[in-house]
Design an enzyme around this catalytic site. Structure first.
Site, mmCIF file in Angstrom:
data_model
loop_
_atom_site.group_PDB
_atom_site.id
_atom_site.type_symbol
_atom_site.label_atom_id
_atom_site.label_comp_id
_atom_site.label_asym_id
_atom_site.label_seq_id
_atom_site.Cartn_x
_atom_site.Cartn_y
_atom_site.Cartn_z
ATOM 1 N N HIS A 272 0.798 -1.227 0.000
ATOM 2 C CA HIS A 272 0.000 0.000 0.000
ATOM 3 C C HIS A 272 0.827 1.272 0.000
ATOM 4 O O HIS A 272 0.258 2.366 0.077
ATOM 5 C CB HIS A 272 -0.936 0.029 1.215
ATOM 6 C CG HIS A 272 -2.085 -0.915 1.113
ATOM 7 N ND1 HIS A 272 -3.262 -0.609 0.464
ATOM 8 C CD2 HIS A 272 -2.236 -2.176 1.559
ATOM 9 C CE1 HIS A 272 -4.089 -1.629 0.530
ATOM 10 N NE2 HIS A 272 -3.493 -2.611 1.196
ATOM 11 N N LYS A 465 -8.887 14.142 4.160
ATOM 12 C CA LYS A 465 -8.083 12.921 4.189
ATOM 13 C C LYS A 465 -7.129 13.076 5.366
ATOM 14 O O LYS A 465 -7.030 14.157 5.949
ATOM 15 C CB LYS A 465 -7.317 12.726 2.883
ATOM 16 C CG LYS A 465 -6.521 13.968 2.418
ATOM 17 C CD LYS A 465 -5.894 13.771 1.030
ATOM 18 C CE LYS A 465 -6.865 13.942 -0.097
ATOM 19 N NZ LYS A 465 -6.748 12.905 -1.125
ATOM 20 N N ARG A 466 -6.421 11.998 5.752
ATOM 21 C CA ARG A 466 -5.437 12.144 6.819
ATOM 22 C C ARG A 466 -4.460 13.268 6.484
ATOM 23 O O ARG A 466 -4.099 13.458 5.314
ATOM 24 C CB ARG A 466 -4.687 10.816 7.044
ATOM 25 C CG ARG A 466 -5.550 9.734 7.693
ATOM 26 C CD ARG A 466 -6.042 10.137 9.086
ATOM 27 N NE ARG A 466 -4.964 10.171 10.043
ATOM 28 C CZ ARG A 466 -4.639 9.160 10.853
ATOM 29 N NH1 ARG A 466 -5.339 8.038 10.853
ATOM 30 N NH2 ARG A 466 -3.632 9.263 11.681
ATOM 31 N N LYS A 471 0.584 14.282 1.307
ATOM 32 C CA LYS A 471 -0.719 14.616 0.722
ATOM 33 C C LYS A 471 -0.845 16.111 0.437
ATOM 34 O O LYS A 471 -1.756 16.553 -0.246
ATOM 35 C CB LYS A 471 -1.842 14.140 1.644
ATOM 36 C CG LYS A 471 -1.978 12.614 1.719
ATOM 37 C CD LYS A 471 -3.061 12.207 2.717
ATOM 38 C CE LYS A 471 -3.262 10.715 2.834
ATOM 39 N NZ LYS A 471 -4.029 10.119 1.729
ATOM 40 N N THR A 576 -8.585 6.634 -2.504
ATOM 41 C CA THR A 576 -9.928 6.141 -2.811
ATOM 42 C C THR A 576 -10.938 7.272 -2.716
ATOM 43 O O THR A 576 -12.012 7.187 -3.307
ATOM 44 C CB THR A 576 -10.353 5.009 -1.862
ATOM 45 O OG1 THR A 576 -10.111 5.428 -0.513
ATOM 46 C CG2 THR A 576 -9.593 3.731 -2.154
ATOM 47 N N LYS A 580 -14.574 8.489 -4.689
ATOM 48 C CA LYS A 580 -15.835 8.848 -4.031
ATOM 49 C C LYS A 580 -16.346 10.198 -4.537
ATOM 50 O O LYS A 580 -17.538 10.372 -4.785
ATOM 51 C CB LYS A 580 -15.641 8.927 -2.512
ATOM 52 C CG LYS A 580 -15.202 7.630 -1.842
ATOM 53 C CD LYS A 580 -14.781 7.889 -0.385
ATOM 54 C CE LYS A 580 -13.986 6.736 0.196
ATOM 55 N NZ LYS A 580 -13.318 7.085 1.474
#
Ligand SMILES: *Cc1c(COP(=O)(O)O)cnc(C)c1O
Length: 735
Positions: A272, A465-466, A471, A576, A580
């Site tokens: 992952h 998101k985290r 990110k 992901t 969505k």
């Protein structure tokens, strides 16, 4: 029928369904994307009638609840088990789990050496079952979560009878510690002994369960991989490889080679991440202490593996050291990803780019050794039941009215039928009405939870998101500051022509991740200034929504116009939430990373806003930062100067965010991508002003999202990795 009965029954009791639904807690079981993926997979497995089990730990304290106090994240415990009607305690399903102790060797009647793991302590695993009902099928699978408690052996009784009540209570508490807390790190590993205990407790209990079920079938051991497939969701359960080898060798008396064949044909491993700080390693002395027999088996697995490598590649002297399961450091470390690869018959990444990257970077040598066929790709997916039907009931209803029923919820490619209606006036009107209603619902939530008033007709720009440097929420907030400065510099007439925007952030930072917490603080500090600036008014609002979780996601995602998936290229394995958002009729601004690339392939490049450097250029750019001259983007420098002036409060607090870019090599390429990001955000404004074009893009994108169903994804695992077929089940009446 059932629903109306339920509504009527509740009304009789004086309750509203909405209030009852609100009583349900999110399961606090996972850490962001990895855990949510597992949940989507469980839904698909049951809905597709695959006979599958999920295994995990029943954490007393799962992921923490996030509060924002004075702009800072504060973590508080979430007592999610206090009200959880979905679990069934199975006090009849227990397993004794051994830790510590020593290994004694003996010789059996055939002259074979047999290992006996003796002594140490025993902790009891108790099963808690959570039913996973499939959609539109009578199939219900089971998620089995293990809870730890003290083994009620003679030992305890003795203590108790001797009047040592305190110590027997202490034993109980120590045992319960194993399933007490979820480590809140996302994409970061810290080698804590308790975490290793959790991992072994989890896999030993689960394997015992699996083996017990297999033995009931009375089939010979060599048929084990035909009946059982075990997928390792990242390396966290990799000790299962060693545990199964131990069971077959020490307890069932199989020869090494026969046992190892069974093991490798049973396991598959999903990688992952390629982030080095997330790759698990456990120190040899720690494993030696906690699991002495397992360490011996790990060394044997490594010995046989390295011997076979040496036979085939006798010239390649460095190869052995690179692929060894043991890292020759001080102390020595066990590389769990290497163990997972060697112990599995298939290894997959979670999006095409990611699966290519692991083959050419971190696992390159293993492709040489095992050949390319062992490595494959299964692009992630999401369940349309939760992420469309439940989160966005009106959109689901509209789609259903145009595709001829609810089939799209079990065959997401049916969505392509709505592309026929892209020019249909009534359809487009209803589409726009639904988005506005979803934005109004979110606006209410924002008012209630953050106290900020936002205009639902503004462009909603969302990044949830985290919180992680890779990110790049820092890129987003620097961009927001740039927008604020640009607006401030305009005349009032000029300002009137600008596209109003609401920047919405959400996400938890790991409690020990100081830099991520600074990002949260900066977002809140910018919000405080911008939201109260009368020059700006509704042109720009900045909101941080606290305690992002699945329930919040179901409110936020359907209300998004543009969402941000802006990781440094090559760092986000798949993502992901990108899927969505598009499935709910929002567009994406993103980098060429993870599943963004395949989303672009499916929906068309006119329907996504891509920007920034490519994965193939990252290494050179980082090298240039460190060894060449590193010029910071002019606009970004202006942003830094404004922060340093104290416009958003104490400059000291944000110094580290700036110096990471300016002085410490800008590892995440914030400056390199800043100009491209700002330009692309301007394109987003322009595109949004043309609402007709925008809606066309949204409808077209949703119509082409069929590929990203987790049903497709699970079918690929079933066929390509597990070699299983769905059970034939009569369809449920009226479904
Ligand atoms: C989908 C989801 C994630 C994963 O989001 P990414 O943007 O893919 O990292 C994380 N948390 C929650 C609550 C989610 O629903």
């Amino acid at each position: 029928m059932l629903i109306s009965n339920c509504l009527a029954g509740l009304a009789d009791l004086g309750f509203r369904i909405e209030d009852v639904i609100e009583q349900e807690h999110d399961a606090a079981l996972g850490n962001g994307g990895l855990g949510r993926l597992a949940a989507c997979f469980l839904d698909s497995l049951a809905s597709l009638n695959y006979p599958a089990w999920g295994y995990g730990l029943r954490y007393r304290y799962g992921i923490f609840k996030q509060e924002i106090i004075d702009g800072y994240q504060v973590e508080v415990p979430d007592y999610w088990l206090d009200f959880n009607p979905w679990e069934f305690p199975r006090h009849d399903v227990t397993v004794d789990i051994q830790f510590f102790g020593h290994v004694r060797k003996s010789t059996d009647e055939n002259g074979r050496t047999v290992a006996h793991w003796e002594g140490g302590e025993i902790v009891k695993a108790v099963a808690y079952d959570v039913p996973i009902p499939g959609y539109a099928t009578p199939s219900t699978n089971n998620l089995r979560l293990w809870s730890s408690t003290a083994a009620s052996g003679e030992f305890d009784f003795q203590k108790f009878n001797n009047g040592d009540y305190e110590s027997s209570v202490a034993d109980q508490q120590r045992a319960e510690t194993i399933s007490a807390v979820l480590y809140p790190n996302d994409n970061l590993e810290r080698g804590k002994e308790l975490r290793l205990k959790q991992q072994y407790f989890w896999v030993a209990a689960s394997l015992y369960d699996i083996v017990r079920r297999f033995k009931k079938s009375k089939r010979p051991w060599k048929e084990f991989p035909e009946q059982v497939a075990i997928q390792l969701n990242d390396t966290h359960p990799t000790l299962a490889v060693v545990e199964l080898q131990r069971i077959l060798l020490d307890l069932e008396g199989l020869e090494w080679d026969e046992a190892w064949n069974i093991v490798t044909n049973t396991f598959g491993y999903t990688n992952h991440t390629v982030l080095p700080e997330a790759l698990e390693k456990w120190s040899v002395p720690l494993i030696q202490h906690l699991l002495p027999r397992h360490l011996q088996i790990i060394y044997d697995i490594n010995l046989y593996f390295l011997q076979s490598v040496e036979r085939r590649f006798p010239e390649e002297r460095d190869l052995l050291g690179r692929v060894s399961i043991i890292e020759e450091s001080q102390p020595k470390m066990v590389r769990m990803a290497h163990l997972a690869i060697v112990g599995s018959h298939k290894v997959n990444g979670v999006a095409e780019l990611h699966s290519d990257l692991i083959k050419t970077t971190i696992f390159k040598d293993f492709v040489t050794i095992f050949g390319p066929d062992k490595f494959t790709n299964v692009t992630n997916g999401i369940t349309p039941r939760r992420w469309l039907h439940q989160a966005n009931p009106r959109l689901s209803e509209l789609i259903s009215s145009k595709t001829g029923g609810k089939d799209f919820l079990t065959d997401l490619n049916e969505l392509n039928k709505i592309e026929l209606y892209v020019k249909d006036k009534a359809f487009r009107k209803e589409w726009a009405d639904i988005k506005l209603a979803n934005k109004e619902r979110l606006a209410k939530h924002i008012k209630a939870s953050a106290g900020v008033t936002v205009d639902p007709t503004a462009l909603f720009d969302v990044q949830v998101k985290r919180i992680h440097e890779y990110k790049r929420q820092q890129l987003n907030i620097f961009g927001v500051i740039h927008r604020y400065l640009t607006l401030k510099a305009m005349s009032p007439e000029e300002r009137k022509k600008q596209q109003p925007r609401v920047s919405i952030f959400g996400g938890k930072a790991a409690p020990g991740y100081w830099m991520a917490k600074q990002i949260i603080h900066l977002i809140n500090s910018v919000g405080k200034v911008v939201n109260n600036d009368e020059d700006i008014g509704d042109l720009l609002k900045v909101v941080f929504l606290e305690d992002y979780n699945v329930s919040k996601a179901e409110i936020i995602i359907p209300a998004s116009d543009i969402s941000e998936h802006i990781s440094t290229a090559g760092t986000e394995a798949s993502g992901t939430s990108n899927m969505k958002f598009v499935l709910n009729g929002g567009l994406i601004i993103g980098t060429c990373d993870g599943a963004n690339i395949e989303i672009t392939r499916e929906i068309g490049e006119n329907n996504i806003f891509l920007f920034g450097n490519l994965a193939e250029d990252v290494e050179d750019l980082r090298h240039a930062h460190t060894y060449g001259t590193h010029e910071i983007d002019t606009d970004l420098n202006r942003v830094f100067q404004e922060i340093e002036k104290g416009t958003f409060g104490s400059t000291q607090d944000f110094a580290a965010l700036i110096s990471a870019v300016r002085d410490h090599g800008d590892y995440y390429l914030v400056s390199d991508d800043f100009h491209s990001y700002i330009e692309t955000q301007a394109l987003v404004d322009d595109a949004y002003r043309n609402q007709e074009e925008w809606i066309t893009k949204c409808i077209t994108s949703v119509a082409r999202m069929g590929f990203f169903s987790s049903d497709r994804c699970i079918n690929e695992y079933a066929e390509g990795i597990w070699n299983i077929e769905p059970l034939r089940v009569e369809k449920e009446e009226g479904a």
